[in-house]
Scaffold this motif. Structure first.
Motif, short mmCIF file in Angstrom:
data_model
loop_
_atom_site.label_atom_id
_atom_site.label_comp_id
_atom_site.label_asym_id
_atom_site.label_seq_id
_atom_site.Cartn_x
_atom_site.Cartn_y
_atom_site.Cartn_z
N HIS A 1 9.38 8.00 12.16
CA HIS A 1 8.28 8.13 11.21
C HIS A 1 8.10 6.92 10.30
O HIS A 1 7.16 6.91 9.51
N ILE A 2 8.96 5.92 10.40
CA ILE A 2 8.80 4.73 9.57
C ILE A 2 7.44 4.06 9.77
O ILE A 2 6.75 3.73 8.80
N PRO A 3 6.99 3.85 11.04
CA PRO A 3 5.65 3.24 11.21
C PRO A 3 4.54 4.08 10.60
O PRO A 3 3.59 3.53 10.02
N LEU A 4 4.65 5.41 10.71
CA LEU A 4 3.62 6.28 10.14
C LEU A 4 3.61 6.19 8.62
O LEU A 4 2.55 6.17 7.99
N VAL A 5 4.81 6.14 8.02
CA VAL A 5 4.90 6.03 6.57
C VAL A 5 4.32 4.70 6.09
O VAL A 5 3.59 4.64 5.10
N LEU A 6 4.61 3.62 6.83
CA LEU A 6 4.07 2.31 6.46
C LEU A 6 2.54 2.30 6.57
O LEU A 6 1.85 1.73 5.72
N ALA B 1 -2.78 2.50 3.98
CA ALA B 1 -4.10 3.11 3.88
C ALA B 1 -4.37 3.71 2.51
O ALA B 1 -5.46 3.56 1.95
N VAL B 2 -3.37 4.41 1.96
CA VAL B 2 -3.58 5.16 0.71
C VAL B 2 -3.24 4.33 -0.51
O VAL B 2 -3.79 4.55 -1.59
N GLY B 3 -2.35 3.35 -0.35
CA GLY B 3 -1.90 2.56 -1.49
C GLY B 3 -3.03 1.94 -2.30
O GLY B 3 -3.05 2.09 -3.54
N PRO B 4 -3.99 1.26 -1.67
CA PRO B 4 -5.10 0.67 -2.46
C PRO B 4 -5.91 1.71 -3.22
O PRO B 4 -6.36 1.45 -4.34
N LEU B 5 -6.11 2.89 -2.62
CA LEU B 5 -6.87 3.94 -3.31
C LEU B 5 -6.11 4.46 -4.53
O LEU B 5 -6.70 4.70 -5.59
#
Length: 273
Positions: A10-15, A20-24
């Motif tokens: 799940h590391i790639p999914l978390v990254l 995706a969500v970080g800038p928002l």
């Protein structure tokens, strides 16, 4: 061992989620800061939350008019695209006629041509037709741009509907329009919802043609109004962040509420295609 496997998996999914969500998240955090606090700490949490930025940005950017324009343009474009794409997709998937392959090739070519190539001829044509700086003019442009892809999307969904259902309806006396309205459309509701969401999102965010064809302040959409606002208040990033949240929040909420049906329409359409 199982925990390690889960982490690695799940590391790639978390990254991707952070990307995706970080800038928002950062945009929202900065929108509730004061101008002074943003200048001191642009990447940290606010010491005191203030929502005054939203009211100020809404008023100074004249978002009330911009939202009205974008909603009207988006709603009418959605209706036109759903109706026209539905009729075209039904004809291409359930009816046999000469020239069907030529229509498919034409739609494919229009999807591959950069839209910027149409700007200059459209500009002169729209001037002669008195369609500059009008909702009708931009709605016609958006409808033409978004039709080809959505025809393919609906066609791929319609192909998966068994022909026996269509033939049975025709035996019972239904004509082609009745088959489409009474049989195909109810079954393909997820696909039409997907089309509506895509077209609504595209029209809401579209800037290139809106900036070129909607010239007056009264006709500006949300996307063009935001760009104008950022130019005027480039020194106040708290206000710019608040305006960004106002611009993006409506469709973020709509997508979160309807994401299951949206994904269903996209995946089923691609699998059936």
């Amino acid at each position: 061992m199982a925990l390690k496997k889960w982490n690695l998996k799940h590391i790639p999914l978390v990254l991707m989620l952070i990307f995706a969500v970080g800038p928002l998240v950062l945009l929202f955090v900065n929108s509730v800061k004061t101008k002074e606090e943003f200048n001191v700490n642009p990447f940290g949490l606010p010491s005191k939350i203030t929502f005054q930025n939203f009211a100020t940005a809404w008023e100074r950017a004249n978002y009330a008019q911009a939202f009205t324009n974008s909603i009207i343009i988006g709603a009418v474009t959605i209706v036109i695209v759903c109706v026209c794409a539905g009729l075209c997709a039904y004809a291409l998937s359930k009816m046999e006629f000469k020239g069907a392959n030529a229509v498919m090739v034409f739609l494919l070519i229009t999807m591959s041509v950069p839209m910027g190539l149409f700007l200059v001829p459209l500009f002169f044509l729209w001037q002669k037709l008195n369609l500059m700086d009008s909702m009708l003019g931009i709605i016609l442009i958006y409808s033409a741009i978004y039709l080809p892809f959505n025809v393919f999307l609906l066609r791929s969904y319609f192909i998966g509907i068994p022909k026996e259902i269509v033939e049975s309806a025709k035996v019972d006396g239904c004509n082609e329009i009745q088959v489409l309205l009474r049989i195909i459309v109810p079954i393909a509701k997820p696909a039409f919802l997907t089309v509506a969401l895509l077209v609504g999102l595209w029209t809401w965010n579209e800037f290139f043609f809106a900036n070129a064809f909607l010239l007056s302040e009264e006709m500006k959409t949300v996307a063009t109004r935001y760009i104008v606002f950022t130019g005027r208040f480039s020194a106040d990033w708290s206000l710019i962040s608040a305006a960004g949240v106002i611009t993006t929040l409506p469709f973020v909420i709509i997508y979160l509420l309807l994401q299951q049906r949206f994904i269903e329409g996209m995946t089923e359409g691609s699998i059936k295609g």
